[in-house]
Scaffold this active site. Structure first.
Site, PDB file in Angstrom:
ATOM      1  N   ARG A 197      80.003  57.544  29.591  1.00 15.62           N
ATOM      2  CA  ARG A 197      78.979  56.502  29.621  1.00 15.62           C
ATOM      3  C   ARG A 197      77.964  56.634  28.486  1.00 15.62           C
ATOM      4  O   ARG A 197      77.486  55.646  27.943  1.00 15.62           O
ATOM      5  CB  ARG A 197      78.249  56.523  30.966  1.00 15.62           C
ATOM      6  N   ASN A 208      66.185  53.503  37.702  1.00 13.74           N
ATOM      7  CA  ASN A 208      67.192  54.280  36.971  1.00 13.74           C
ATOM      8  C   ASN A 208      67.012  55.801  37.139  1.00 13.74           C
ATOM      9  O   ASN A 208      67.934  56.569  36.856  1.00 13.74           O
ATOM     10  CB  ASN A 208      67.188  53.923  35.471  1.00 13.74           C
ATOM     11  N   ARG A 255      69.747  57.730  39.013  1.00 13.02           N
ATOM     12  CA  ARG A 255      71.085  58.031  38.467  1.00 13.02           C
ATOM     13  C   ARG A 255      71.320  59.534  38.453  1.00 13.02           C
ATOM     14  O   ARG A 255      70.375  60.315  38.535  1.00 13.02           O
ATOM     15  CB  ARG A 255      71.184  57.448  37.050  1.00 13.02           C
ATOM     16  N   HIS A 312      75.693  54.119  25.829  1.00 17.05           N
ATOM     17  CA  HIS A 312      74.243  54.116  25.595  1.00 17.05           C
ATOM     18  C   HIS A 312      73.930  54.289  24.109  1.00 17.05           C
ATOM     19  O   HIS A 312      73.031  53.663  23.566  1.00 17.05           O
ATOM     20  CB  HIS A 312      73.569  55.220  26.404  1.00 17.05           C
ATOM     21  N   ASP A 327      71.957  45.362  29.494  1.00 12.44           N
ATOM     22  CA  ASP A 327      72.809  45.939  30.541  1.00 12.44           C
ATOM     23  C   ASP A 327      74.279  45.971  30.126  1.00 12.44           C
ATOM     24  O   ASP A 327      74.740  45.115  29.368  1.00 12.44           O
ATOM     25  CB  ASP A 327      72.648  45.113  31.835  1.00 12.44           C
ATOM     26  N   GLY A 328      75.003  46.950  30.650  1.00 12.89           N
ATOM     27  CA  GLY A 328      76.455  47.004  30.450  1.00 12.89           C
ATOM     28  C   GLY A 328      76.945  48.146  29.585  1.00 12.89           C
ATOM     29  O   GLY A 328      78.135  48.208  29.255  1.00 12.89           O
ATOM     30  N   ASN A 329      76.057  49.064  29.226  1.00 13.37           N
ATOM     31  CA  ASN A 329      76.466  50.194  28.373  1.00 13.37           C
ATOM     32  C   ASN A 329      77.545  51.044  29.041  1.00 13.37           C
ATOM     33  O   ASN A 329      78.524  51.440  28.410  1.00 13.37           O
ATOM     34  CB  ASN A 329      75.269  51.108  28.091  1.00 13.37           C
ATOM     35  N   GLY A 330      77.333  51.319  30.321  1.00 11.42           N
ATOM     36  CA  GLY A 330      78.264  52.193  31.042  1.00 11.42           C
ATOM     37  C   GLY A 330      79.646  51.566  31.118  1.00 11.42           C
ATOM     38  O   GLY A 330      80.656  52.218  30.829  1.00 11.42           O
ATOM     39  N   GLU A 350      62.525  31.009  30.662  1.00  7.27           N
ATOM     40  CA  GLU A 350      63.899  30.498  30.643  1.00  7.27           C
ATOM     41  C   GLU A 350      64.828  31.705  30.720  1.00  7.27           C
ATOM     42  O   GLU A 350      64.583  32.727  30.081  1.00  7.27           O
ATOM     43  CB  GLU A 350      64.167  29.723  29.342  1.00  7.27           C
TER      44      GLU A 350
HETATM   45  C1  IPE Z   1      68.544  47.052  34.626  1.00  9.98           C
HETATM   46  O1  IPE Z   1      69.877  47.461  34.588  1.00  9.98           O
HETATM   47  C2  IPE Z   1      67.691  48.042  33.916  1.00  9.98           C
HETATM   48  C3  IPE Z   1      67.892  48.155  32.474  1.00  9.98           C
HETATM   49  C4  IPE Z   1      68.674  47.425  31.744  1.00  9.98           C
HETATM   50  C5  IPE Z   1      67.109  49.167  31.837  1.00  9.98           C
HETATM   51  P1  IPE Z   1      70.556  48.232  35.818  1.00  9.98           P
HETATM   52  O2  IPE Z   1      71.958  48.433  35.463  1.00  9.98           O
HETATM   53  O3  IPE Z   1      69.763  49.434  36.144  1.00  9.98           O
HETATM   54  O4  IPE Z   1      70.359  47.184  37.000  1.00  9.98           O
HETATM   55  P2  IPE Z   1      71.202  46.915  38.303  1.00  9.98           P
HETATM   56  O5  IPE Z   1      71.292  48.227  39.029  1.00  9.98           O
HETATM   57  O6  IPE Z   1      72.531  46.414  37.885  1.00  9.98           O
HETATM   58  O7  IPE Z   1      70.439  45.877  39.034  1.00  9.98           O
HETATM   59  C1  IPE Z   2      72.111  49.591  30.721  1.00  9.02           C
HETATM   60  O1  IPE Z   2      73.441  49.923  30.886  1.00  9.02           O
HETATM   61  C2  IPE Z   2      71.269  50.757  30.280  1.00  9.02           C
HETATM   62  C3  IPE Z   2      70.416  51.314  31.320  1.00  9.02           C
HETATM   63  C4  IPE Z   2      70.224  50.810  32.503  1.00  9.02           C
HETATM   64  C5  IPE Z   2      69.729  52.559  31.004  1.00  9.02           C
HETATM   65  P1  IPE Z   2      74.008  50.535  32.245  1.00  9.02           P
HETATM   66  O2  IPE Z   2      73.951  52.011  32.147  1.00  9.02           O
HETATM   67  O3  IPE Z   2      73.317  49.943  33.414  1.00  9.02           O
HETATM   68  O4  IPE Z   2      75.501  50.046  32.183  1.00  9.02           O
HETATM   69  P2  IPE Z   2      76.383  49.521  33.376  1.00  9.02           P
HETATM   70  O5  IPE Z   2      75.609  48.428  34.046  1.00  9.02           O
HETATM   71  O6  IPE Z   2      76.602  50.669  34.282  1.00  9.02           O
HETATM   72  O7  IPE Z   2      77.618  49.032  32.730  1.00  9.02           O
HETATM   73 MG    MG Z   3      73.688  48.343  34.591  1.00  7.50          MG
END
Ligand code: IPE
Ligand code: IPE
Ligand code: MG
Length: 236
Positions: free
Chosen positions: A29, A64, A67, A33, A16-19, A199
């Protein structure tokens, strides 16, 4: 230092956190990814090096799909590129590639690439890499319940092991360790049944910054934990 006798058998990662990584740099964004996909490659490499037998990457959740269409489309395009590029690598390294989730919802070309990768790598002998795609834990459990009901199994015959065999992860051990990046402390519908005694490791690092060293650190952290499974401490 890693303890070679305490390598988790199965690690799951919520990438998580790519965006946010991209937004922090004023980039679209999708750049996050793209960079995230690079990190997945590296993590697969490290997992193999240290002898993790099963690695499951949460790449796209069933939620997802909500989105904006433009983000979904670019994610699918990236997934297509990843699958095309990595198959050769999977074969070279003996990786068994699998997917879990409602993959029928994915674009057809991706379904075909998945099928090809799953078939070609089925007899490999190395690490099992599972991609959770269009995956939701509740959805998986509900599908399993429906399969059980259709199977004619009587209620008194149903055990945890038998139920497990109806899940998408039928042949995988439960994850010993689940890592989530980006500072969010939630499971977001990942491996709900299977994570009963996992864990959990949370880090503020955004997925595109999750380096090899941080992955090794997470494994080391796991190795220091005492897993009691409801029993009392072995030290007492
Ligand atoms: C969880 O991340 C799904 C993936 C990493 C593929 P999200 O960014 O979709 O989750 P939430 O919305 O923060 O719970
Ligand atoms: C995780 O990164 C990848 C996917 C869920 C596809 P996000 O796209 O959720 O990135 P944030 O959480 O918005 O930073
Ligand atoms: Mg996310």
């Amino acid at each position: 230092m890693l303890l070679t006798d305490r390598i988790p058998r199965h690690v799951g990662i919520i990438m998580d956190g790519n965006g946010r990584w991209a937004e922090l740099r004023g980039l679209p964004r999708i750049e996050g990814h793209r960079r995230g996909a690079e990190r997945s490659r590296e993590v697969v490499e490290v997992a193999m090096e240290i002898g993790i037998k099963n690695l499951t990457l949460y790449a796209f959740s069933i939620e997802n799909w909500q989105r904006p269409p433009s983000e979904v489309t670019t994610l699918m395009r990236l997934l297509e590129l990843y699958l095309k590029k990595e198959l050769r690598e999977f074969m070279k390294r003996g990786i068994v590639f699998k997917t879990i989730g409602e993959t029928y919802m994915l674009p057809e070309n991706i379904q075909l690439l998945i099928k090809e990768a799953e078939e070609k790598t089925a007899l490999n002998k190395g690490m099992t890499l599972t991609a959770a795609l269009s995956y939701g834990g509740r959805n998986e459990i509900l599908r399993a319940v429906k399969k059980v009901l259709h199977s004619g199994i009587r209620p008194e015959e149903l055990t945890e092991d038998l139920f497990n065999s109806f899940l998408d992860t039928a042949n995988l051990p439960g994850p010993d360790l689940i890592i989530r990046t980006s500072g969010e402390m939630r499971i977001s519908n990942f491996l709900l049944w299977q994570s009963a005694y996992s864990e959990l490791y949370f880090t503020d690092t955004l997925w595109p910054d999750f380096t090899r060293d941080e992955f090794l650190f997470a494994i080391q952290d796991y190795q220091q934990r005492e897993r009691r499974f409801g029993n009392i401490s072995v030290r007492s």
